[in-house]
Design an enzyme around this catalytic site. Structure first.
Site, mmCIF file in Angstrom:
data_model
loop_
_atom_site.group_PDB
_atom_site.id
_atom_site.type_symbol
_atom_site.label_atom_id
_atom_site.label_comp_id
_atom_site.label_asym_id
_atom_site.label_seq_id
_atom_site.Cartn_x
_atom_site.Cartn_y
_atom_site.Cartn_z
ATOM 1 N N HIS A 160 0.637 -1.382 -0.032
ATOM 2 C CA HIS A 160 0.209 -0.154 0.214
ATOM 3 C C HIS A 160 0.780 1.093 0.121
ATOM 4 O O HIS A 160 0.815 2.378 -0.129
ATOM 5 C CB HIS A 160 -1.330 -0.195 1.327
ATOM 6 C CG HIS A 160 -1.836 -1.339 1.217
ATOM 7 N ND1 HIS A 160 -3.559 -0.538 1.093
ATOM 8 C CD2 HIS A 160 -1.845 -2.219 1.427
ATOM 9 C CE1 HIS A 160 -3.633 -1.477 0.859
ATOM 10 N NE2 HIS A 160 -3.032 -3.228 1.133
ATOM 11 N N ASP A 368 3.550 9.542 -0.859
ATOM 12 C CA ASP A 368 2.031 8.821 -0.494
ATOM 13 C C ASP A 368 2.422 7.495 -1.734
ATOM 14 O O ASP A 368 1.978 8.029 -3.129
ATOM 15 C CB ASP A 368 0.517 9.500 -0.639
ATOM 16 C CG ASP A 368 0.194 9.311 0.520
ATOM 17 O OD1 ASP A 368 -0.035 7.944 0.836
ATOM 18 O OD2 ASP A 368 -0.695 10.216 1.355
HETATM 19 P P1 ADQ Z 1 -3.270 6.428 4.493
HETATM 20 O O1 ADQ Z 1 -1.764 6.718 4.883
HETATM 21 O O2 ADQ Z 1 -3.800 5.752 6.185
HETATM 22 O O3 ADQ Z 1 -3.187 4.870 3.988
HETATM 23 P P2 ADQ Z 1 -4.448 7.711 2.906
HETATM 24 O O4 ADQ Z 1 -5.009 6.968 1.559
HETATM 25 O O5 ADQ Z 1 -4.884 8.829 2.839
HETATM 26 O O6 ADQ Z 1 -4.009 7.007 3.984
HETATM 27 O O7 ADQ Z 1 -6.619 7.688 3.468
HETATM 28 C C1 ADQ Z 1 -7.067 6.848 4.151
HETATM 29 C C2 ADQ Z 1 -8.143 6.469 4.715
HETATM 30 O O8 ADQ Z 1 -8.429 7.426 6.250
HETATM 31 C C3 ADQ Z 1 -8.924 7.662 3.152
HETATM 32 O O9 ADQ Z 1 -10.519 7.015 3.377
HETATM 33 C C4 ADQ Z 1 -8.833 8.384 4.398
HETATM 34 O O10 ADQ Z 1 -10.825 9.754 4.351
HETATM 35 C C5 ADQ Z 1 -9.294 8.491 5.939
HETATM 36 N N1 ADQ Z 1 -8.693 9.425 6.739
HETATM 37 C C6 ADQ Z 1 -7.840 9.824 6.497
HETATM 38 N N2 ADQ Z 1 -7.556 10.451 7.804
HETATM 39 C C7 ADQ Z 1 -7.924 11.173 8.014
HETATM 40 C C8 ADQ Z 1 -8.675 12.325 9.015
HETATM 41 N N3 ADQ Z 1 -8.511 13.135 9.565
HETATM 42 N N4 ADQ Z 1 -10.553 11.921 9.203
HETATM 43 C C9 ADQ Z 1 -11.397 10.804 9.351
HETATM 44 N N5 ADQ Z 1 -10.683 10.073 8.467
HETATM 45 C C10 ADQ Z 1 -9.330 10.279 7.619
HETATM 46 C C11 ADQ Z 1 -2.392 4.070 3.156
HETATM 47 C C12 ADQ Z 1 -0.944 4.786 2.429
HETATM 48 C C13 ADQ Z 1 -1.490 5.148 1.420
HETATM 49 C C14 ADQ Z 1 -3.210 4.621 0.087
HETATM 50 C C15 ADQ Z 1 -3.736 3.583 1.770
HETATM 51 C C16 ADQ Z 1 -5.081 2.297 0.795
HETATM 52 O O11 ADQ Z 1 -0.400 5.731 2.794
HETATM 53 O O12 ADQ Z 1 -1.216 5.691 0.318
HETATM 54 O O13 ADQ Z 1 -3.617 5.194 -0.298
HETATM 55 O O14 ADQ Z 1 -3.211 2.964 2.545
HETATM 56 O O15 ADQ Z 1 -3.624 1.611 0.107
#
Ligand code: ADQ
Length: 462
Positions: A160, A368
């Site tokens: 991921h 990311d």
């Molecule tokens: P994350 O680094 O957690 O995931 P991201 O893809 O931005 O990053 O977000 C994942 C989920 O968390 C999204 O559905 C988002 O809405 C939710 N989220 C983030 N911040 C939030 C907040 N403050 N309040 C509520 N909800 C929040 C990892 C990788 C990413 C990749 C994902 C999926 O780092 O690059 O996109 O996995 O593979």
């Protein structure tokens, strides 16, 4: 389709509304195939409670058609495997932060021990035709451990997070072992083509791999198929949430408060990879260079707490709070604060309302894997009057979302210019860009991702 077994560090109950699109998408497949989801229970058992390194109790329970099987970790394993190797070594290194990587042999030993233990616990639960899909950097060596116990199933892996370029990867002590472990899989999926390119260059130069064409690489007596499977969101589900009660309430409240002011939003975990200090500085630069935005533009930055027991996360929190205090002190007025910083998680049902109310979204990570917030923002917009996405070129999503305004988050002036352009973008251009972006996130949504990966794995020669 054969029974699917998903393995990830943490599980989510796919039936709960709080579960994100990924849990629901995987849950659908597991449900349809009577599948198994295996991982850490989230429970840490103290030594005084009988926790022993490399040992953990297995719990199984049914959630509909899905079997959830979880294992507890003792404190030593949790600290070395999860907090140590996964989050203090692999996470920073794979996000290009060699300076933050804290390598030591104890955490590596814990990482191997927990992966071995997971393999021992999982092996008796497997059936010969199961398709096994292992997720993320916590579990890279799991297939190799399963193979050493005689597992002949088709096993796929999805990373991921990004894969760094070869020379950066080579800075990790034991990188040869880690990449060799990827060859125990039949299919290795990455988020973006850039990651596949890094993999290809690494295995070519460091592992003398044969390139068999069409994504097939041969080394260590095994052939692996490595390809990009960009993860998506459930566009319809997210768009529907936008019309739910909570999202509408949030949207209305924001519109009322910011009717004459233009709202910018940022939604992230409070992680150093997300570029939050750089984002605040770009916003500060916007206020300095384009003064018409003073008293008119407001940035709401939601940063949810994460991995707080890792030092680098406490540091980034202090830096961010200092910068927000500074910009509010320098530019704030009695009736206007430039930045509203909220150190909390937004409820999943409110998120689309906030996204829709934002005239501009700032999604500006330093690095990311993909970034799903960028896609959620697009899905939540009103097509008749959509907002503008300002997106870092270093997010995996930038390979697909080319109609966003792409920025280099290290370039403060350039980012401020892009934000200004976003704020001033005429309706027609906003609509045209949004339409294209919506097409792109629909064409490769989370269901496409899951189906394409599993089909590729099913077709792989065991
Ligand atoms: P994350 O680094 O957690 O995931 P991201 O893809 O931005 O990053 O977000 C994942 C989920 O968390 C999204 O559905 C988002 O809405 C939710 N989220 C983030 N911040 C939030 C907040 N403050 N309040 C509520 N909800 C929040 C990892 C990788 C990413 C990749 C994902 C999926 O780092 O690059 O996109 O996995 O593979």
């Amino acid at each position: 389709m054969a029974r699917v077994v998903v393995v990830s560090n943490r599980l989510a109950d796919p039936r709960k509304a709080a579960a994100g699109g990924l849990a629901v998408a995987l849950g659908d497949t597991l449900n349809a195939t009577g599948g198994l989801w295996f991982g850490w229970s989230g429970k840490v058992v103290d030594e005084s409670e009988g926790g022993t390194p490399g040992e953990g109790e297995l719990h199984t329970h049914q959630a509909g058609n899905v079997t959830l099987a979880t294992v507890d970790l003792c404190k030593e394993d949790h600290d070395s495997y999860y907090l140590g190797y996964a989050n203090r070594v692999l996470w920073p290194m794979f996000h290009y932060r060699l300076d933050l990587a804290d390598f030591n042999k104890q955490s590596l030993a814990g990482y191997r021990r927990v992966n071995q233990m997971f393999a021992r616990k999982l092996m008796p639960l497997l059936k010969p035709d199961d398709l096994i899909w292992i997720h993320d950097y916590h579990l890279i060596p799991l297939a190799a451990e399963l193979r050493s116990m005689g597992c002949g199933n088709r096993i796929g892996f999805f990373l991921h997070i990004p894969l760094p370029p070869p020379l950066m990867l080579a800075a990790l002590p034991g990188h040869e072992w880690l990449i060799r472990a990827l060859f125990a899989y039949d299919v290795v999926g990455f988020q973006a083509q850039a990651d596949v390119n890094h993999f290809e260059r690494y295995v070519h130069s460091e592992a003398d791999a044969e390139m068999l064409g069409d994504g097939h690489y041969r080394a260590f007596n095994r052939t692996v198929l490595a390809r990009a499977f960009p993860i998506g969101i459930d566009v319809d589900e997210f768009a529907q949430l936008t019309h739910g009660k909570e999202a509408r309430e949030t949207y209305e409240t924001m519109r009322e408060q910011y009717s004459r002011r233009r709202l910018l939003i940022g939604i992230d975990r409070l992680d150093y990879s997300k570029g939050l200090p750089q984002r605040i500085k770009a916003f500060q630069e916007l206020l300095a260079s384009y003064p018409e935005n003073r008293k008119s533009a407001t940035l709401i930055q939601i940063a949810s707490p994460t991995r707080e027991s890792v030092d680098a996360y406490a540091d980034i929190r202090h830096e961010l709070e200092h910068l927000c205090g500074q910009i509010n002190g320098d530019y704030g007025e009695l009736d206007w604060m430039p930045v509203r910083y909220i150190h909390r998680t937004v409820a999943r049902k409110r998120l689309p309302g906030l996204c829709r109310a934002g005239r501009v979204a700032l999604v500006t990570p330093l690095r990311d894997g993909m970034n799903l917030v960028a896609k959620e923002y697009i899905a939540a917009q009103d097509p008749a009057d959509p907002g503008v996405l300002v997106l870092s070129r270093f997010a995996g999503a930038a390979e697909q979302l080319r109609e966003a305004l792409l920025v280099n988050p290290y370039d403060t002036e350039g980012s401020a210019q892009a934000i200004q352009r976003a704020l001033q973008m005429p309706l027609e251009e906003r609509q045209a860009r949004h339409q294209k972006l919506l097409e792109r996130i629909r064409a490769q949504d989370v269901h496409w991702w899951r189906k394409t990966f599993l089909q590729t794995l099913e077709n792989a020669q065991p």
